[in-house]
Design an enzyme around this catalytic site. Structure first.
Site, PDB file in Angstrom:
ATOM      1  N   HIS A   1       0.833  -1.209   0.000  1.00  0.00           N
ATOM      2  CA  HIS A   1       0.000   0.000   0.000  1.00  0.00           C
ATOM      3  C   HIS A   1       0.861   1.249   0.000  1.00  0.00           C
ATOM      4  O   HIS A   1       1.628   1.496   0.934  1.00  0.00           O
ATOM      5  CB  HIS A   1      -0.909   0.017   1.231  1.00  0.00           C
ATOM      6  CG  HIS A   1      -2.000   1.028   1.169  1.00  0.00           C
ATOM      7  ND1 HIS A   1      -3.230   0.778   0.593  1.00  0.00           N
ATOM      8  CD2 HIS A   1      -2.056   2.306   1.586  1.00  0.00           C
ATOM      9  CE1 HIS A   1      -3.990   1.856   0.674  1.00  0.00           C
ATOM     10  NE2 HIS A   1      -3.288   2.807   1.270  1.00  0.00           N
TER      11      HIS A   1
ATOM     12  N   ASP B   1       0.354   5.527  -1.049  1.00  0.00           N
ATOM     13  CA  ASP B   1      -0.633   6.564  -1.405  1.00  0.00           C
ATOM     14  C   ASP B   1      -0.047   7.692  -2.240  1.00  0.00           C
ATOM     15  O   ASP B   1      -0.597   8.808  -2.242  1.00  0.00           O
ATOM     16  CB  ASP B   1      -1.260   7.142  -0.140  1.00  0.00           C
ATOM     17  CG  ASP B   1      -2.373   6.268   0.412  1.00  0.00           C
ATOM     18  OD1 ASP B   1      -3.396   6.112  -0.273  1.00  0.00           O
ATOM     19  OD2 ASP B   1      -2.218   5.734   1.521  1.00  0.00           O
TER      20      ASP B   1
ATOM     21  N   GLU C   1      -9.011   1.627  -2.441  1.00  0.00           N
ATOM     22  CA  GLU C   1      -9.029   1.681  -0.980  1.00  0.00           C
ATOM     23  C   GLU C   1     -10.387   2.164  -0.489  1.00  0.00           C
ATOM     24  O   GLU C   1     -10.592   3.338  -0.210  1.00  0.00           O
ATOM     25  CB  GLU C   1      -7.922   2.596  -0.460  1.00  0.00           C
ATOM     26  CG  GLU C   1      -7.770   2.515   1.054  1.00  0.00           C
ATOM     27  CD  GLU C   1      -6.662   3.384   1.594  1.00  0.00           C
ATOM     28  OE1 GLU C   1      -6.341   3.265   2.786  1.00  0.00           O
ATOM     29  OE2 GLU C   1      -6.105   4.201   0.834  1.00  0.00           O
TER      30      GLU C   1
ATOM     31  N   HIS D   1     -13.155   1.904   3.782  1.00  0.00           N
ATOM     32  CA  HIS D   1     -12.127   2.756   4.373  1.00  0.00           C
ATOM     33  C   HIS D   1     -12.638   3.067   5.788  1.00  0.00           C
ATOM     34  O   HIS D   1     -13.127   2.164   6.467  1.00  0.00           O
ATOM     35  CB  HIS D   1     -11.877   4.017   3.535  1.00  0.00           C
ATOM     36  CG  HIS D   1     -10.630   4.746   3.942  1.00  0.00           C
ATOM     37  ND1 HIS D   1     -10.649   5.945   4.615  1.00  0.00           N
ATOM     38  CD2 HIS D   1      -9.318   4.406   3.812  1.00  0.00           C
ATOM     39  CE1 HIS D   1      -9.406   6.327   4.874  1.00  0.00           C
ATOM     40  NE2 HIS D   1      -8.579   5.414   4.406  1.00  0.00           N
TER      41      HIS D   1
ATOM     42  N   HIS E   1      -8.804  -1.832   7.349  1.00  0.00           N
ATOM     43  CA  HIS E   1      -9.849  -0.834   7.609  1.00  0.00           C
ATOM     44  C   HIS E   1     -11.211  -1.423   7.970  1.00  0.00           C
ATOM     45  O   HIS E   1     -12.119  -0.648   8.297  1.00  0.00           O
ATOM     46  CB  HIS E   1     -10.042   0.123   6.426  1.00  0.00           C
ATOM     47  CG  HIS E   1      -8.978   1.161   6.275  1.00  0.00           C
ATOM     48  ND1 HIS E   1      -8.935   2.306   7.040  1.00  0.00           N
ATOM     49  CD2 HIS E   1      -7.906   1.233   5.449  1.00  0.00           C
ATOM     50  CE1 HIS E   1      -7.899   3.029   6.688  1.00  0.00           C
ATOM     51  NE2 HIS E   1      -7.251   2.404   5.733  1.00  0.00           N
TER      52      HIS E   1
ATOM     53  N   HIS F   1      -2.336  -3.130   4.664  1.00  0.00           N
ATOM     54  CA  HIS F   1      -1.553  -2.222   5.518  1.00  0.00           C
ATOM     55  C   HIS F   1      -2.159  -2.205   6.918  1.00  0.00           C
ATOM     56  O   HIS F   1      -2.797  -1.252   7.332  1.00  0.00           O
ATOM     57  CB  HIS F   1      -1.445  -0.819   4.913  1.00  0.00           C
ATOM     58  CG  HIS F   1      -2.737  -0.139   4.579  1.00  0.00           C
ATOM     59  ND1 HIS F   1      -3.698  -0.676   3.757  1.00  0.00           N
ATOM     60  CD2 HIS F   1      -3.234   1.078   4.971  1.00  0.00           C
ATOM     61  CE1 HIS F   1      -4.710   0.151   3.639  1.00  0.00           C
ATOM     62  NE2 HIS F   1      -4.460   1.230   4.384  1.00  0.00           N
TER      63      HIS F   1
ATOM     64  N   ASP G   1       2.366   1.907   3.908  1.00  0.00           N
ATOM     65  CA  ASP G   1       1.417   3.027   3.970  1.00  0.00           C
ATOM     66  C   ASP G   1       2.115   4.364   3.745  1.00  0.00           C
ATOM     67  O   ASP G   1       1.663   5.407   4.239  1.00  0.00           O
ATOM     68  CB  ASP G   1       0.674   3.037   5.303  1.00  0.00           C
ATOM     69  CG  ASP G   1      -0.724   3.664   5.207  1.00  0.00           C
ATOM     70  OD1 ASP G   1      -1.095   4.128   4.107  1.00  0.00           O
ATOM     71  OD2 ASP G   1      -1.426   3.683   6.223  1.00  0.00           O
TER      72      ASP G   1
END
Length: 471
Positions: free
Chosen positions: A92, A94, A197, A224, A270, A291, A360
Protein backbone atom coordinates in the site's frame (compact mmCIF):
# COMPACT_ATOMS: atom_id res chain seq x y z
CA UNK A 1 18.90 -0.73 15.82
CA UNK A 2 20.47 -4.11 15.36
CA UNK A 3 19.35 -7.08 17.41
CA UNK A 4 21.32 -10.12 18.50
CA UNK A 5 22.77 -12.50 15.99
CA UNK A 6 25.47 -12.47 13.40
CA UNK A 7 23.16 -12.76 10.42
CA UNK A 8 24.34 -16.30 9.58
CA UNK A 9 21.90 -19.13 10.26
CA UNK A 10 23.42 -21.67 12.62
CA UNK A 11 26.01 -19.22 13.96
CA UNK A 12 23.91 -17.28 16.45
CA UNK A 13 24.86 -16.15 19.93
CA UNK A 14 23.28 -14.28 22.79
CA UNK A 15 23.46 -10.48 23.09
CA UNK A 16 25.52 -10.87 26.27
CA UNK A 17 28.12 -13.00 24.47
CA UNK A 18 28.31 -10.55 21.61
CA UNK A 19 28.72 -7.64 23.99
CA UNK A 20 31.53 -9.34 25.90
CA UNK A 21 33.45 -10.34 22.73
CA UNK A 22 32.96 -6.90 21.23
CA UNK A 23 34.21 -5.17 24.37
CA UNK A 24 37.25 -7.41 24.53
CA UNK A 25 38.30 -6.95 20.93
CA UNK A 26 37.60 -3.24 20.88
CA UNK A 27 39.76 -2.79 23.95
CA UNK A 28 42.53 -4.97 22.53
CA UNK A 29 42.52 -4.10 18.84
CA UNK A 30 40.52 -0.90 18.42
CA UNK A 31 38.03 -2.80 16.21
CA UNK A 32 34.33 -3.10 16.97
CA UNK A 33 33.95 -6.18 14.79
CA UNK A 34 32.76 -9.23 16.70
CA UNK A 35 35.09 -12.18 17.11
CA UNK A 36 34.60 -15.90 17.37
CA UNK A 37 34.55 -17.24 20.94
CA UNK A 38 37.33 -19.56 22.02
CA UNK A 39 40.18 -17.80 20.20
CA UNK A 40 41.68 -16.44 23.42
CA UNK A 41 43.84 -19.19 24.89
CA UNK A 42 44.36 -19.51 28.59
CA UNK A 43 47.89 -19.90 30.01
CA UNK A 44 50.82 -17.55 29.84
CA UNK A 45 52.89 -19.92 27.69
CA UNK A 46 50.36 -19.62 24.86
CA UNK A 47 50.03 -15.83 24.96
CA UNK A 48 52.59 -13.93 22.86
CA UNK A 49 54.02 -10.55 23.93
CA UNK A 50 51.48 -7.69 24.00
CA UNK A 51 52.60 -5.93 20.82
CA UNK A 52 52.70 -9.14 18.80
CA UNK A 53 49.42 -10.29 20.32
CA UNK A 54 47.70 -7.07 19.26
CA UNK A 55 49.02 -7.40 15.69
CA UNK A 56 47.86 -11.02 15.50
CA UNK A 57 44.42 -10.17 16.82
CA UNK A 58 44.03 -7.31 14.38
CA UNK A 59 44.81 -9.66 11.50
CA UNK A 60 42.41 -12.28 12.78
CA UNK A 61 39.68 -9.69 13.27
CA UNK A 62 40.18 -8.27 9.78
CA UNK A 63 40.02 -11.77 8.30
CA UNK A 64 36.85 -12.57 10.23
CA UNK A 65 35.27 -9.31 9.11
CA UNK A 66 35.89 -10.36 5.52
CA UNK A 67 34.52 -13.88 6.01
CA UNK A 68 31.66 -13.45 8.48
CA UNK A 69 28.68 -11.08 8.68
CA UNK A 70 29.78 -9.67 12.01
CA UNK A 71 28.52 -6.08 12.07
CA UNK A 72 25.49 -3.94 11.38
CA UNK A 73 27.10 -2.82 8.13
CA UNK A 74 27.44 -6.43 7.01
CA UNK A 75 23.79 -7.14 7.85
CA UNK A 76 22.83 -4.17 5.69
CA UNK A 77 24.93 -5.57 2.86
CA UNK A 78 23.32 -8.98 3.31
CA UNK A 79 19.89 -7.33 3.15
CA UNK A 80 20.88 -5.57 -0.08
CA UNK A 81 22.09 -8.85 -1.55
CA UNK A 82 18.82 -10.63 -0.74
CA UNK A 83 16.74 -7.76 -2.08
CA UNK A 84 18.67 -7.69 -5.33
CA UNK A 85 17.28 -11.17 -5.96
CA UNK A 86 13.91 -10.70 -4.24
CA UNK A 87 12.84 -7.04 -4.10
CA UNK A 88 10.03 -5.98 -1.83
CA UNK A 89 6.40 -5.96 -2.94
CA UNK A 90 4.70 -3.36 -0.76
CA UNK A 91 0.97 -3.64 -0.21
CA UNK A 92 0.00 0.00 0.00
CA UNK A 93 1.40 3.34 -1.13
CA UNK A 94 -0.63 6.56 -1.41
CA UNK A 95 1.57 8.49 -3.84
CA UNK A 96 -1.39 8.94 -6.28
CA UNK A 97 -3.29 10.74 -3.51
CA UNK A 98 -0.33 13.06 -2.96
CA UNK A 99 -0.19 13.78 -6.68
CA UNK A 100 -3.85 14.79 -6.54
CA UNK A 101 -3.44 16.99 -3.47
CA UNK A 102 -0.20 18.65 -4.54
CA UNK A 103 -0.64 18.96 -8.30
CA UNK A 104 -4.30 18.14 -9.08
CA UNK A 105 -3.01 15.10 -10.98
CA UNK A 106 -0.96 17.20 -13.41
CA UNK A 107 2.00 14.88 -13.85
CA UNK A 108 3.68 16.98 -16.56
CA UNK A 109 4.36 19.89 -14.23
CA UNK A 110 8.09 20.31 -13.51
CA UNK A 111 7.37 20.22 -9.78
CA UNK A 112 5.66 16.81 -10.04
CA UNK A 113 8.60 15.12 -11.76
CA UNK A 114 8.99 11.82 -9.89
CA UNK A 115 12.74 11.76 -10.40
CA UNK A 116 13.10 14.96 -8.37
CA UNK A 117 10.01 15.23 -6.15
CA UNK A 118 11.22 15.43 -2.54
CA UNK A 119 8.15 16.53 -0.60
CA UNK A 120 6.77 12.98 -0.54
CA UNK A 121 7.91 9.70 1.00
CA UNK A 122 8.12 8.26 -2.51
CA UNK A 123 10.07 9.15 -5.63
CA UNK A 124 11.99 7.15 -8.20
CA UNK A 125 15.47 7.45 -6.63
CA UNK A 126 14.06 6.42 -3.24
CA UNK A 127 12.24 3.45 -4.79
CA UNK A 128 15.49 2.31 -6.40
CA UNK A 129 17.47 2.68 -3.17
CA UNK A 130 14.76 0.80 -1.28
CA UNK A 131 14.81 -2.13 -3.73
CA UNK A 132 11.07 -1.81 -4.36
CA UNK A 133 10.17 -4.31 -7.05
CA UNK A 134 6.41 -4.29 -6.72
CA UNK A 135 3.95 -1.71 -5.46
CA UNK A 136 0.21 -1.68 -5.03
CA UNK A 137 -0.61 1.97 -5.66
CA UNK A 138 -3.69 3.05 -3.74
CA UNK A 139 -6.32 4.89 -5.80
CA UNK A 140 -7.83 6.22 -2.59
CA UNK A 141 -10.62 8.80 -2.53
CA UNK A 142 -12.04 10.01 0.82
CA UNK A 143 -15.22 8.83 2.45
CA UNK A 144 -16.90 12.18 1.82
CA UNK A 145 -17.12 11.22 -1.86
CA UNK A 146 -19.52 8.39 -0.97
CA UNK A 147 -22.94 8.86 -2.57
CA UNK A 148 -21.44 11.73 -4.60
CA UNK A 149 -18.55 11.48 -7.06
CA UNK A 150 -16.62 8.51 -5.65
CA UNK A 151 -16.65 6.55 -8.91
CA UNK A 152 -15.46 9.52 -11.00
CA UNK A 153 -12.75 10.39 -8.50
CA UNK A 154 -11.55 6.78 -8.37
CA UNK A 155 -11.40 6.58 -12.15
CA UNK A 156 -9.20 9.68 -12.17
CA UNK A 157 -6.81 8.08 -9.68
CA UNK A 158 -6.66 4.88 -11.74
CA UNK A 159 -5.73 7.08 -14.68
CA UNK A 160 -2.88 8.57 -12.63
CA UNK A 161 -1.29 5.15 -12.09
CA UNK A 162 -1.52 4.33 -15.79
CA UNK A 163 0.05 7.68 -16.67
CA UNK A 164 2.89 7.06 -14.21
CA UNK A 165 3.72 3.90 -16.15
CA UNK A 166 3.51 5.77 -19.46
CA UNK A 167 5.63 8.72 -18.32
CA UNK A 168 8.34 6.63 -16.65
CA UNK A 169 8.52 3.38 -18.65
CA UNK A 170 12.10 2.71 -17.54
CA UNK A 171 10.95 2.60 -13.91
CA UNK A 172 7.32 1.45 -13.77
CA UNK A 173 5.60 -1.45 -15.48
CA UNK A 174 1.84 -1.61 -15.00
CA UNK A 175 0.97 -5.28 -14.50
CA UNK A 176 -2.20 -7.19 -13.71
CA UNK A 177 -1.10 -10.65 -12.59
CA UNK A 178 1.56 -12.58 -10.72
CA UNK A 179 3.41 -13.42 -13.92
CA UNK A 180 3.62 -9.71 -14.70
CA UNK A 181 5.23 -9.07 -11.31
CA UNK A 182 7.84 -11.75 -11.92
CA UNK A 183 8.57 -10.36 -15.38
CA UNK A 184 9.00 -6.88 -13.94
CA UNK A 185 11.47 -8.31 -11.43
CA UNK A 186 13.53 -9.73 -14.29
CA UNK A 187 13.39 -6.42 -16.12
CA UNK A 188 14.44 -4.50 -12.97
CA UNK A 189 11.27 -2.41 -12.98
CA UNK A 190 8.69 -1.61 -10.32
CA UNK A 191 5.70 -3.84 -10.97
CA UNK A 192 2.84 -1.37 -10.54
CA UNK A 193 -0.56 -2.66 -9.47
CA UNK A 194 -3.73 -0.82 -8.52
CA UNK A 195 -5.63 -1.15 -5.26
CA UNK A 196 -8.99 0.52 -4.60
CA UNK A 197 -9.03 1.68 -0.98
CA UNK A 198 -12.62 1.55 0.15
CA UNK A 199 -15.75 -0.14 -1.13
CA UNK A 200 -17.46 3.24 -1.34
CA UNK A 201 -15.51 3.67 -4.59
CA UNK A 202 -17.79 1.21 -6.42
CA UNK A 203 -21.00 2.93 -5.21
CA UNK A 204 -22.51 -0.47 -4.38
CA UNK A 205 -22.38 -1.53 -8.04
CA UNK A 206 -21.15 -4.91 -9.23
CA UNK A 207 -20.92 -3.42 -12.72
CA UNK A 208 -18.51 -0.76 -11.47
CA UNK A 209 -16.50 -3.47 -9.68
CA UNK A 210 -16.16 -5.42 -12.93
CA UNK A 211 -15.23 -2.27 -14.84
CA UNK A 212 -12.51 -1.44 -12.32
CA UNK A 213 -11.11 -4.93 -12.77
CA UNK A 214 -10.94 -4.42 -16.54
CA UNK A 215 -9.03 -1.18 -15.89
CA UNK A 216 -6.39 -3.04 -13.91
CA UNK A 217 -7.60 -2.94 -10.30
CA UNK A 218 -6.36 -6.06 -8.52
CA UNK A 219 -7.44 -5.51 -4.96
CA UNK A 220 -10.23 -3.67 -3.21
CA UNK A 221 -10.27 -2.75 0.47
CA UNK A 222 -13.85 -3.48 1.49
CA UNK A 223 -14.18 -0.26 3.50
CA UNK A 224 -12.13 2.76 4.37
CA UNK A 225 -12.95 4.60 7.62
CA UNK A 226 -16.67 4.61 6.87
CA UNK A 227 -19.34 1.97 6.44
CA UNK A 228 -20.61 1.12 3.02
CA UNK A 229 -24.24 0.03 2.57
CA UNK A 230 -22.92 -3.55 2.73
CA UNK A 231 -19.92 -3.68 5.13
CA UNK A 232 -18.86 -2.29 8.51
CA UNK A 233 -15.58 -0.42 8.97
CA UNK A 234 -13.09 -0.52 11.85
CA UNK A 235 -14.59 2.46 13.68
CA UNK A 236 -17.55 0.34 14.80
CA UNK A 237 -15.06 -1.44 17.08
CA UNK A 238 -14.43 1.87 18.88
CA UNK A 239 -16.60 4.27 20.86
CA UNK A 240 -17.03 6.45 17.77
CA UNK A 241 -19.55 4.28 15.90
CA UNK A 242 -21.91 1.39 16.45
CA UNK A 243 -22.14 -1.70 14.21
CA UNK A 244 -24.71 -1.39 11.45
CA UNK A 245 -24.37 -4.60 9.46
CA UNK A 246 -22.42 -6.74 11.95
CA UNK A 247 -19.98 -7.62 9.23
CA UNK A 248 -21.26 -8.10 5.70
CA UNK A 249 -24.79 -7.89 4.35
CA UNK A 250 -26.10 -10.37 1.78
CA UNK A 251 -25.01 -7.94 -0.92
CA UNK A 252 -21.60 -7.66 0.72
CA UNK A 253 -21.18 -11.40 0.41
CA UNK A 254 -22.09 -11.08 -3.27
CA UNK A 255 -19.31 -8.48 -3.67
CA UNK A 256 -16.80 -11.01 -2.29
CA UNK A 257 -18.17 -13.76 -4.49
CA UNK A 258 -17.78 -11.57 -7.57
CA UNK A 259 -14.25 -10.58 -6.53
CA UNK A 260 -13.36 -14.27 -6.30
CA UNK A 261 -14.83 -14.88 -9.75
CA UNK A 262 -12.93 -11.94 -11.25
CA UNK A 263 -9.62 -12.75 -9.58
CA UNK A 264 -9.52 -9.54 -7.53
CA UNK A 265 -7.80 -9.79 -4.16
CA UNK A 266 -9.98 -9.04 -1.12
CA UNK A 267 -8.31 -6.55 1.24
CA UNK A 268 -9.46 -6.39 4.87
CA UNK A 269 -7.45 -3.40 6.08
CA UNK A 270 -9.85 -0.83 7.61
CA UNK A 271 -12.75 -3.24 8.21
CA UNK A 272 -14.33 -4.26 11.52
CA UNK A 273 -13.41 -7.50 13.26
CA UNK A 274 -16.80 -8.99 12.39
CA UNK A 275 -16.24 -8.08 8.75
CA UNK A 276 -12.76 -9.64 8.89
CA UNK A 277 -14.06 -12.94 10.22
CA UNK A 278 -17.03 -13.10 7.89
CA UNK A 279 -14.89 -12.33 4.84
CA UNK A 280 -12.29 -14.93 5.80
CA UNK A 281 -15.08 -17.49 6.08
CA UNK A 282 -16.85 -16.47 2.86
CA UNK A 283 -13.96 -16.00 0.45
CA UNK A 284 -12.87 -18.98 -1.61
CA UNK A 285 -9.40 -17.43 -2.03
CA UNK A 286 -6.87 -16.11 0.48
CA UNK A 287 -7.23 -12.45 1.44
CA UNK A 288 -4.77 -9.76 2.43
CA UNK A 289 -4.53 -6.99 4.97
CA UNK A 290 -2.66 -4.57 2.71
CA UNK A 291 -1.55 -2.22 5.52
CA UNK A 292 -2.40 -3.42 9.03
CA UNK A 293 -0.34 -4.41 12.05
CA UNK A 294 -0.71 -6.73 15.07
CA UNK A 295 -3.29 -5.90 17.75
CA UNK A 296 -1.33 -8.04 20.20
CA UNK A 297 1.51 -5.50 20.06
CA UNK A 298 -0.54 -2.31 19.67
CA UNK A 299 -4.24 -2.62 20.59
CA UNK A 300 -5.52 -0.22 17.95
CA UNK A 301 -8.79 -1.11 16.22
CA UNK A 302 -7.08 -0.86 12.83
CA UNK A 303 -4.85 -3.79 13.70
CA UNK A 304 -5.44 -7.54 13.42
CA UNK A 305 -6.33 -9.44 16.63
CA UNK A 306 -4.86 -12.83 17.47
CA UNK A 307 -7.95 -14.92 16.68
CA UNK A 308 -8.07 -13.34 13.23
CA UNK A 309 -4.33 -13.98 12.79
CA UNK A 310 -5.08 -17.64 13.40
CA UNK A 311 -7.71 -17.50 10.66
CA UNK A 312 -5.13 -15.81 8.43
CA UNK A 313 -2.91 -18.82 8.98
CA UNK A 314 -5.61 -21.40 8.30
CA UNK A 315 -6.73 -19.69 5.06
CA UNK A 316 -3.25 -18.99 3.66
CA UNK A 317 -3.87 -15.26 3.87
CA UNK A 318 -1.45 -12.39 4.46
CA UNK A 319 -0.89 -9.44 6.84
CA UNK A 320 1.27 -6.73 5.28
CA UNK A 321 2.58 -4.81 8.29
CA UNK A 322 1.83 -1.08 8.44
CA UNK A 323 4.54 1.44 9.45
CA UNK A 324 2.26 4.21 10.78
CA UNK A 325 3.37 5.13 14.31
CA UNK A 326 -0.16 5.03 15.71
CA UNK A 327 -0.59 1.43 14.52
CA UNK A 328 2.92 0.39 15.54
CA UNK A 329 3.22 1.70 19.12
CA UNK A 330 -0.21 3.29 19.66
CA UNK A 331 1.66 6.58 20.13
CA UNK A 332 3.17 9.38 18.08
CA UNK A 333 6.66 7.89 18.00
CA UNK A 334 8.10 4.57 16.95
CA UNK A 335 11.31 3.01 15.68
CA UNK A 336 12.26 0.54 13.00
CA UNK A 337 12.69 -2.07 15.74
CA UNK A 338 9.06 -1.57 16.79
CA UNK A 339 7.92 -2.46 13.26
CA UNK A 340 10.14 -5.55 13.36
CA UNK A 341 8.35 -6.50 16.60
CA UNK A 342 5.07 -6.60 14.67
CA UNK A 343 6.61 -8.75 11.95
CA UNK A 344 8.00 -11.11 14.60
CA UNK A 345 4.58 -11.26 16.24
CA UNK A 346 2.66 -12.04 13.05
CA UNK A 347 5.30 -14.67 12.25
CA UNK A 348 4.85 -16.23 15.69
CA UNK A 349 1.04 -16.29 15.69
CA UNK A 350 0.17 -16.80 12.02
CA UNK A 351 3.40 -18.21 10.58
CA UNK A 352 6.13 -16.72 8.44
CA UNK A 353 4.06 -17.35 5.31
CA UNK A 354 1.54 -14.79 6.61
CA UNK A 355 3.93 -11.81 6.90
CA UNK A 356 4.41 -8.99 4.38
CA UNK A 357 5.30 -5.31 4.05
CA UNK A 358 2.57 -2.64 3.85
CA UNK A 359 4.33 0.62 4.62
CA UNK A 360 1.42 3.03 3.97
CA UNK A 361 3.93 5.60 2.71
CA UNK A 362 2.45 8.93 1.61
CA UNK A 363 -0.77 8.04 3.37
CA UNK A 364 0.36 8.72 6.94
CA UNK A 365 1.94 11.60 8.81
CA UNK A 366 4.06 9.81 11.41
CA UNK A 367 6.66 7.20 10.48
CA UNK A 368 9.19 5.35 12.65
CA UNK A 369 12.75 6.50 13.07
CA UNK A 370 14.74 4.51 10.52
CA UNK A 371 11.78 4.08 8.15
CA UNK A 372 11.29 7.67 7.04
CA UNK A 373 10.67 6.91 3.35
CA UNK A 374 10.62 4.10 0.79
CA UNK A 375 14.41 3.99 0.59
CA UNK A 376 14.59 2.41 4.06
CA UNK A 377 13.25 -1.10 3.44
CA UNK A 378 16.77 -2.64 3.47
CA UNK A 379 17.31 -1.36 7.02
CA UNK A 380 14.19 -3.24 8.16
CA UNK A 381 15.36 -6.37 6.39
CA UNK A 382 18.74 -6.04 8.13
CA UNK A 383 16.91 -5.86 11.46
CA UNK A 384 15.01 -9.05 10.65
CA UNK A 385 18.29 -10.78 9.79
CA UNK A 386 19.69 -9.62 13.12
CA UNK A 387 16.69 -11.32 14.75
CA UNK A 388 17.60 -14.67 13.20
CA UNK A 389 15.22 -14.54 10.26
CA UNK A 390 16.64 -16.79 7.56
CA UNK A 391 17.10 -15.69 3.98
CA UNK A 392 14.17 -17.88 2.97
CA UNK A 393 11.92 -16.29 5.60
CA UNK A 394 12.97 -12.78 4.62
CA UNK A 395 12.36 -13.51 0.93
CA UNK A 396 8.91 -14.86 1.79
CA UNK A 397 7.97 -11.65 3.60
CA UNK A 398 9.49 -9.44 0.90
CA UNK A 399 7.62 -10.89 -2.07
CA UNK A 400 7.01 -14.62 -2.12
CA UNK A 401 4.07 -14.59 0.30
CA UNK A 402 2.21 -12.02 -1.78
CA UNK A 403 3.01 -13.91 -4.97
CA UNK A 404 1.66 -17.11 -3.40
CA UNK A 405 -1.59 -15.39 -2.40
CA UNK A 406 -1.96 -13.79 -5.83
CA UNK A 407 -1.39 -17.11 -7.60
CA UNK A 408 -3.97 -18.77 -5.40
CA UNK A 409 -6.47 -15.99 -6.21
CA UNK A 410 -5.76 -16.63 -9.90
CA UNK A 411 -6.26 -20.37 -9.41
CA UNK A 412 -9.65 -19.77 -7.78
CA UNK A 413 -10.57 -17.49 -10.69
CA UNK A 414 -9.65 -20.24 -13.16
CA UNK A 415 -11.79 -22.73 -11.25
CA UNK A 416 -14.77 -20.37 -11.54
CA UNK A 417 -14.49 -19.79 -15.28
CA UNK A 418 -17.87 -20.47 -16.81
CA UNK A 419 -19.60 -19.02 -13.75
CA UNK A 420 -21.83 -16.17 -14.87
CA UNK A 421 -21.42 -12.67 -13.41
CA UNK A 422 -23.70 -11.80 -10.52
CA UNK A 423 -26.41 -9.37 -11.61
CA UNK A 424 -28.74 -8.77 -8.70
CA UNK A 425 -28.43 -5.10 -7.67
CA UNK A 426 -28.41 -3.83 -4.14
CA UNK A 427 -31.87 -2.84 -2.89
CA UNK A 428 -32.65 0.79 -3.65
CA UNK A 429 -33.70 1.48 -0.07
CA UNK A 430 -30.20 0.49 1.12
CA UNK A 431 -28.63 3.35 -0.85
CA UNK A 432 -28.29 6.86 0.45
CA UNK A 433 -27.71 10.28 -1.07
CA UNK A 434 -29.73 12.61 -3.23
CA UNK A 435 -27.37 12.53 -6.22
CA UNK A 436 -28.71 9.36 -7.79
CA UNK A 437 -31.58 8.28 -9.99
CA UNK A 438 -33.70 5.16 -9.69
CA UNK A 439 -33.65 3.87 -13.26
CA UNK A 440 -34.23 0.15 -13.37
CA UNK A 441 -35.76 0.00 -9.92
CA UNK A 442 -39.25 1.17 -10.90
CA UNK A 443 -41.76 -1.50 -11.91
CA UNK A 444 -44.14 0.76 -13.84
CA UNK A 445 -43.50 1.61 -17.49
CA UNK A 446 -43.68 5.11 -18.90
CA UNK A 447 -43.69 6.38 -22.46
CA UNK A 448 -41.35 9.30 -21.82
CA UNK A 449 -37.84 9.44 -20.37
CA UNK A 450 -38.95 11.02 -17.08
CA UNK A 451 -39.14 8.81 -13.99
CA UNK A 452 -42.48 8.45 -12.26
CA UNK A 453 -43.04 11.17 -9.68
CA UNK A 454 -43.11 10.09 -6.04
CA UNK A 455 -46.67 10.14 -4.73
CA UNK A 456 -46.27 13.12 -2.37
CA UNK A 457 -44.87 15.29 -5.16
CA UNK A 458 -47.65 14.23 -7.52
CA UNK A 459 -50.28 15.19 -4.95
CA UNK A 460 -48.70 18.61 -4.45
CA UNK A 461 -48.93 19.31 -8.18
CA UNK A 462 -52.51 18.04 -8.37
CA UNK A 463 -53.87 20.15 -5.52
CA UNK A 464 -54.36 23.38 -7.55
CA UNK A 465 -56.30 21.46 -10.21
CA UNK A 466 -58.46 19.75 -7.60
CA UNK A 467 -59.28 23.10 -5.99
CA UNK A 468 -60.75 24.39 -9.26
CA UNK A 469 -63.00 21.37 -9.64
CA UNK A 470 -64.38 21.36 -6.13
CA UNK A 471 -67.40 23.63 -5.38
Amino acid sequence: MMGAGSGVAGARSSPAQHASWNTYFKATTGSSCLSVPGLAQQGSDLIPPPARRARMLRRIVLLLCLLLPCSGQTLQQEAERIMNATPVIDGHNDLPWQLLKLFNNQLLLPASNLTQLNSTHTNIPKLNTGHVGGQFWSVYVPCDTQNKDAVKRTLEQIDVVHRMCELYPDTFACVVDSAGIEQAFQNKKVASLIGVEGGHSIDSSLGVLRTFYRLGVRYMTLTHSCNTPWADNWLVDTDEEQPVHHGLTAFGKMVLEEMNRLGMIIDLAHVSVETMKMALNVSKAPVIFSHSSAYGICPHARNVPDDVLQMVNSTGSLVMVNFYNQYVTCSNTATLADVADHMDYVKKVAGVESVGFGGDYDGVTGLPTGLEDVSKYPALVAELLARNWTEQEVSAALANNLLRVFKRVETVKASLQGTLPLEEPIALEQLEGQCRTSYGYTTSTTTDASPALPLPAALVLALPLLSTLLP
